[in-house]
Motif scaffolding. Structure first.
Motif, mmCIF file in Angstrom:
data_model
loop_
_atom_site.group_PDB
_atom_site.id
_atom_site.type_symbol
_atom_site.label_atom_id
_atom_site.label_comp_id
_atom_site.label_asym_id
_atom_site.label_seq_id
_atom_site.Cartn_x
_atom_site.Cartn_y
_atom_site.Cartn_z
ATOM 1 N N MET A 12 -11.475 6.033 4.061
ATOM 2 C CA MET A 12 -10.525 4.956 3.851
ATOM 3 C C MET A 12 -9.119 5.551 3.736
ATOM 4 O O MET A 12 -8.932 6.628 3.179
ATOM 5 C CB MET A 12 -10.858 4.165 2.583
ATOM 6 N N ILE A 13 -8.146 4.820 4.243
ATOM 7 C CA ILE A 13 -6.748 5.250 4.161
ATOM 8 C C ILE A 13 -6.298 5.222 2.703
ATOM 9 O O ILE A 13 -6.576 4.269 1.973
ATOM 10 C CB ILE A 13 -5.853 4.339 5.030
ATOM 11 N N ASP A 14 -5.603 6.258 2.304
ATOM 12 C CA ASP A 14 -5.043 6.330 0.955
ATOM 13 C C ASP A 14 -3.852 5.375 0.886
ATOM 14 O O ASP A 14 -2.888 5.526 1.639
ATOM 15 C CB ASP A 14 -4.604 7.765 0.671
ATOM 16 N N PHE A 15 -3.925 4.382 -0.006
ATOM 17 C CA PHE A 15 -2.842 3.400 -0.124
ATOM 18 C C PHE A 15 -1.509 4.052 -0.479
ATOM 19 O O PHE A 15 -0.460 3.500 -0.220
ATOM 20 C CB PHE A 15 -3.187 2.319 -1.144
ATOM 21 N N GLY A 16 -1.551 5.226 -1.068
ATOM 22 C CA GLY A 16 -0.329 5.948 -1.396
ATOM 23 C C GLY A 16 0.414 6.438 -0.163
ATOM 24 O O GLY A 16 1.600 6.737 -0.226
ATOM 25 N N ASN A 17 -0.280 6.506 0.982
ATOM 26 C CA ASN A 17 0.346 6.960 2.227
ATOM 27 C C ASN A 17 1.013 5.834 3.007
ATOM 28 O O ASN A 17 1.656 6.089 4.023
ATOM 29 C CB ASN A 17 -0.684 7.650 3.121
ATOM 30 N N LEU A 18 0.854 4.597 2.553
ATOM 31 C CA LEU A 18 1.507 3.480 3.234
ATOM 32 C C LEU A 18 3.004 3.515 2.956
ATOM 33 O O LEU A 18 3.450 4.087 1.960
ATOM 34 C CB LEU A 18 0.910 2.150 2.769
ATOM 35 N N LYS A 19 3.771 2.903 3.840
ATOM 36 C CA LYS A 19 5.234 2.905 3.704
ATOM 37 C C LYS A 19 5.690 1.628 3.003
ATOM 38 O O LYS A 19 5.888 0.593 3.635
ATOM 39 C CB LYS A 19 5.886 3.044 5.075
ATOM 40 N N TYR A 20 5.827 1.726 1.707
ATOM 41 C CA TYR A 20 6.284 0.608 0.888
ATOM 42 C C TYR A 20 7.808 0.598 0.867
ATOM 43 O O TYR A 20 8.440 1.647 0.923
ATOM 44 C CB TYR A 20 5.780 0.758 -0.548
#
Length: 120
Positions: free
Chosen positions: A1-9
């Protein structure tokens, strides 16, 4: 699963686009923070961040018009997410199935599925 911390917020938020899984109709767009994403995955029900109330909210918490999340997709730039859902009732607080119920001329082109005063 993609680490949500790597998303661009942006300012801690990411755009969440909600689409009906079966019909492909776009139902709404709302902001999510990491907590909302995690809660959505954990419960299978869409959660968002209310910018006006500055708090987490479960879609349908008051109305009962839940969004049962069947799949989450991340866009190529990792700055927005697509929630493919099974919509219970209407997605729009104005009583329409979709928040995109008007065209540029202001003409109502969407289906009204409930009266807001009966729900809120």
């Amino acid at each position: 699963m993609i680490d949500f911390g790597n998303l661009k917020y942006e300012n801690g938020l990411i755009i969440g686009i909600v689409q009906d899984r079966a019909s492909k109709e776009v139902l709404m767009c709302a902001y999510m923070n990491r907590e909302a994403l995690e809660k959505t995955v954990e419960t299978g029900i869409a959660h968002f961040w209310s910018r006006s109330r500055q708090k987490l909210w479960k879609k349908g918490e008051t109305s009962g018009h839940l969004q049962k999340v069947k799949e989450i997709r991340i866009d190529c730039d990792m700055d927005s997410v697509l929630l493919l859902v099974e919509q219970v009732g209407g997605a729009c607080h104005m009583g329409y199935r979709s928040c995109f119920y008007r065209n540029l001329d202001g003409e109502v082109v969407g289906e009204k599925v409930f009266e807001p005063e009966d729900v809120y």
